[in-house]
Scaffold this active site. Structure first.
Site, PDB file in Angstrom:
ATOM      1  N   ASP A  89       0.861  -1.183   0.000  1.00 63.74           N
ATOM      2  CA  ASP A  89       0.000   0.000   0.000  1.00 63.74           C
ATOM      3  C   ASP A  89       0.898   1.233   0.000  1.00 63.74           C
ATOM      4  O   ASP A  89       1.534   1.540   1.009  1.00 63.74           O
ATOM      5  CB  ASP A  89      -0.898   0.017   1.244  1.00 63.74           C
ATOM      6  CG  ASP A  89      -1.971  -1.070   1.222  1.00 63.74           C
ATOM      7  OD1 ASP A  89      -1.850  -2.017   0.416  1.00 63.74           O
ATOM      8  OD2 ASP A  89      -2.922  -0.974   2.017  1.00 63.74           O
ATOM      9  N   LYS A 152      -6.928   3.481  -2.656  1.00 66.62           N
ATOM     10  CA  LYS A 152      -7.230   3.402  -1.220  1.00 66.62           C
ATOM     11  C   LYS A 152      -7.418   4.811  -0.666  1.00 66.62           C
ATOM     12  O   LYS A 152      -6.699   5.733  -1.050  1.00 66.62           O
ATOM     13  CB  LYS A 152      -6.075   2.665  -0.523  1.00 66.62           C
ATOM     14  CG  LYS A 152      -6.134   2.631   1.001  1.00 66.62           C
ATOM     15  CD  LYS A 152      -4.946   1.827   1.549  1.00 66.62           C
ATOM     16  CE  LYS A 152      -4.802   1.986   3.060  1.00 66.62           C
ATOM     17  NZ  LYS A 152      -3.654   1.232   3.598  1.00 66.62           N
ATOM     18  N   LYS A 181     -10.212   0.400  -1.682  1.00 63.25           N
ATOM     19  CA  LYS A 181     -10.023   0.063  -0.266  1.00 63.25           C
ATOM     20  C   LYS A 181     -10.394   1.244   0.623  1.00 63.25           C
ATOM     21  O   LYS A 181      -9.905   2.357   0.434  1.00 63.25           O
ATOM     22  CB  LYS A 181      -8.567  -0.355  -0.003  1.00 63.25           C
ATOM     23  CG  LYS A 181      -8.280  -0.674   1.473  1.00 63.25           C
ATOM     24  CD  LYS A 181      -6.860  -1.208   1.663  1.00 63.25           C
ATOM     25  CE  LYS A 181      -6.501  -1.317   3.141  1.00 63.25           C
ATOM     26  NZ  LYS A 181      -5.136  -1.851   3.347  1.00 63.25           N
TER      27      LYS A 181
END
Length: 223
Positions: A89, A152, A181
């Site tokens: 991430d 995300k 996300k």
């Protein structure tokens, strides 16, 4: 798919201890979370603890500010993969996005995607709380162009976390084939259901056990 399989069971606080990581990985095995999301220093231990499990190891890159160079982020990914990470991430260069330097934003993401290709799934954190809606859309478009697997919302370390409105905007922008996300402030099953309804396909939460068991989290956590 169960809710547990959509959750990245997260421990990213700077004072996280070995004992907490061992608990995190044990819970991931027990509940079948998608991954444990840990800082790079804990990737190797987490991978050892999850050997043979369905849950994988996710780590963070350029975290939490996103202000490293593309070259440093690329090295972080290489190191993380060598230590057993299967998902990364990364935080975008937020200042570059604000400056409308889309070329740098894309190059930054692509540096991570190129190293991770075929080895680790990439999620791009755009830090929605710091962006206008136009910037959120542009960040998502650049991330997709650069080859990300997911976009995300948040690091959980800035001024705000995921909202259903941002998830819906991100989903609309990236289309049906890119993951979205939700992370930051997702603490209850109701929160999760709201995010899924808005278009989220993965949830980042430190309250994973409370979410799947229906209990209240022990204490509020930004992540």
């Amino acid at each position: 798919m169960t809710i547990a399989k959509m959750i990245d069971h997260t421990a990213l606080k700077p004072d996280t201890t070995k004992e907490q990581i061992l608990t995190l990985t044990k819970e991931a095995r027990e509940y079948g979370f998608a991954s444990v999301c840990v800082n790079p220093t804990w990737v190797k231990l987490s991978a050892e603890q999850l050997a043979g499990a369905e849950s994988v190891v996710c780590t963070v890159i350029g975290f939490p500010l996103g202000a490293n160079t593309p070259e440093v982020k690329a090295f972080e990914v290489k190191d993380a993969i060598q230590n057993g990470a299967k998902e990364v991430d990364m935080v975008i260069n937020i200042g570059a996005l604000k400056d409308k330097d889309d070329e740098l934003v894309e190059r930054d993401i692509r540096a991570v995607v190129d190293v991770a290709k075929g080895k680790a799934l990439v999620k791009v954190i755009i830090e929605t709380c710091l962006l206008t809606d136009e910037e959120k859309v542009r960040a998502c478009e650049i991330a997709v162009k650069a080859g990300t697997d997911f976009v995300k919302t948040s690091t959980g370390f800035s001024t705000g976390g995921a909202t259903a409105e941002d998830i819906a905007l991100m989903r609309k922008t990236v289309g049906p084939n890119i993951g979205v996300k939700a992370s930051g402030g997702v603490r209850t099953k109701e929160d999760v259901e709201k995010m899924i309804e808005a278009g989220a396909t993965r949830i980042g939460a430190s309250a994973g056990v409370a979410i799947v068991s229906g209990e209240k989290p022990a204490k509020p956590d930004n992540y």
